[in-house]
Design a protein around this motif. Structure first.
Motif: not given
Length: 373
Positions: A318-334, A359-366
């Motif tokens: 998520x970080x390397x993909x350029x997604x919002x860090x605040x959202x990433x932290x919320x997902x992780x519970x940080x 969705x597009x990121x995960x669908x394409x990558x993994x």
């Protein structure tokens, strides 16, 4: 009986000088411990009242010191009083650190004896043989101890606040590569495939995934409300700690929603998402790792990096993909949020633009196999 007596003093039959008088309305008599020599008597005759006051102060201080708790004893008492604020695993860990590190160093210190330099010396000694994170935990316990001592008027200030902090250096956490995550999802099947899909696309902790119930999942809105975890140490399902923001909403990608819906159709009467052969949730991550995850790694020839590393994989992607860090932290519970129920659970709103990108990121990558050529 006194052998000789003057104003405010007398000499007893053993030739020891005593002083006496009234202090704060109370008659007081103290032994000076001095023999009645000509020099000592000359001094006492001039300073009897002053000597009496000094002896009284020293006695009061001695009584105070005698009643004051030792550092290690007070540490343990504070941990017991605050045990309800942490898990059994954390409590046992704290108690172990008091026993193994804090008690040996501070065993002769009463609570008011400890200076900032003593704490710094303690930290430096531990850093010679222990990791900075372990020493930091000891510092947390010490700070909590003195915080309680100050609150209960046992000390005038908290020395831990004036001591130099411990700089924690974290080792680089291993994660699975995108290619490894893709292959694991392709080769896994059944409940393990769903488990790994959620792990890689949400970043949820292993214990949180193990403790999921169907009631936690809103397929219509596309989210999981995380409210439970299973600790390897306790082997019990516990409500997650809201003050650490484990209690949170986690957004689901479309493929995870479809996979959950299909999985639920085949197990409509289950209470828990992931159950052992006994029909109960897994109580230790080791049971999943040894019997299911490691065989999958061997099948794919992927090196073992722990099951928890799926969380680090999500973060890295998520970080390397350029997604919002605040959202990433919320997902992780940080990101701590004491009003998570009010702000997220009952007033949950999806950010469709961001979700489509995820969705597009995960669908394409993994999730889907890449097409050759």
């Amino acid at each position: 009986m006194s052998r000789v007596k003057g104003k405010g003093w007398f000499v007893n039959e053993c030739d020891v000088i005593y002083v006496q008088g009234t202090i704060n309305g109370k008659f007081t008599r103290k032994s000076t411990g001095k023999k009645a020599t000509a020099l000592n008597l000359a001094w006492i005759k001039k300073n009897a009242s002053q000597v009496l006051l000094q002896l009284n102060v020293k006695e009061d201080e001695a009584k105070k010191i005698k009643s004051e708790p030792f550092m290690s004893d007070f540490c343990n008492e504070v941990l017991e009083l605050t045990a309800n604020k942490r898990s059994k695993k954390a409590q046992d860990d704290y108690k172990s650190k008091v026993k193994n590190y804090i008690e040996p160093y501070f065993k002769n210190f009463r609570i008011s004896d400890v200076l900032p330099m003593n704490i710094e010396s303690f930290q430096n000694k531990l850093l010679e043989k222990l990791s900075s994170s372990t020493v930091h935990k000891c510092r947390v316990i010490i700070n909590l101890t003195f915080k309680k001592a100050y609150a209960n008027r046992l000390i005038e200030h908290n020395p831990a606040l004036s001591a130099d902090p411990v700089e924690v250096t974290n080792e680089k956490r291993q994660s699975y590569s995108i290619e490894e995550a893709q292959e694991l999802l392709q080769k896994a099947d059944g409940w393990l495939k769903l488990f790994l899909l959620l792990a890689f696309t949400t970043g949820m902790r292993t214990g949180e995934l193990m403790a999921l119930k169907w009631e936690d999942i809103n397929l219509e809105e596309g989210y999981i409300f995380v409210q439970r975890t299973i600790s390897d140490e306790d082997e019990e399902v516990t409500r997650v700690s809201e003050n650490k923001n484990h209690n949170r909403v986690v957004e689901l990608v479309k493929d995870a929603i479809y996979a959950l819906a299909h999985y639920h159709m085949n197990r409509p009467d289950d209470e828990w998402l992931f159950v052992s052969k006994y029909g109960t949730p897994f109580k230790k991550s080791r049971h999943i790792i040894d019997s299911h995850f490691k065989p999958l790694l061997m099948k794919t020839c992927i090196p073992y990096k722990t099951l928890y590393a799926t969380r680090h994989t999500f973060t890295s992607m998520m970080i390397n993909g350029g997604f919002d860090r605040t959202w990433v932290k919320q997902q992780l519970g940080h990101s701590a949020n004491s009003n998570v129920m009010e702000k997220h659970y009952f007033n949950y709103e999806r950010n469709n633009v961001r979700l489509e990108a995820v969705n597009n990121f995960f669908n394409y990558n993994i999730i889907q196999e890449k097409k050759n050529g």
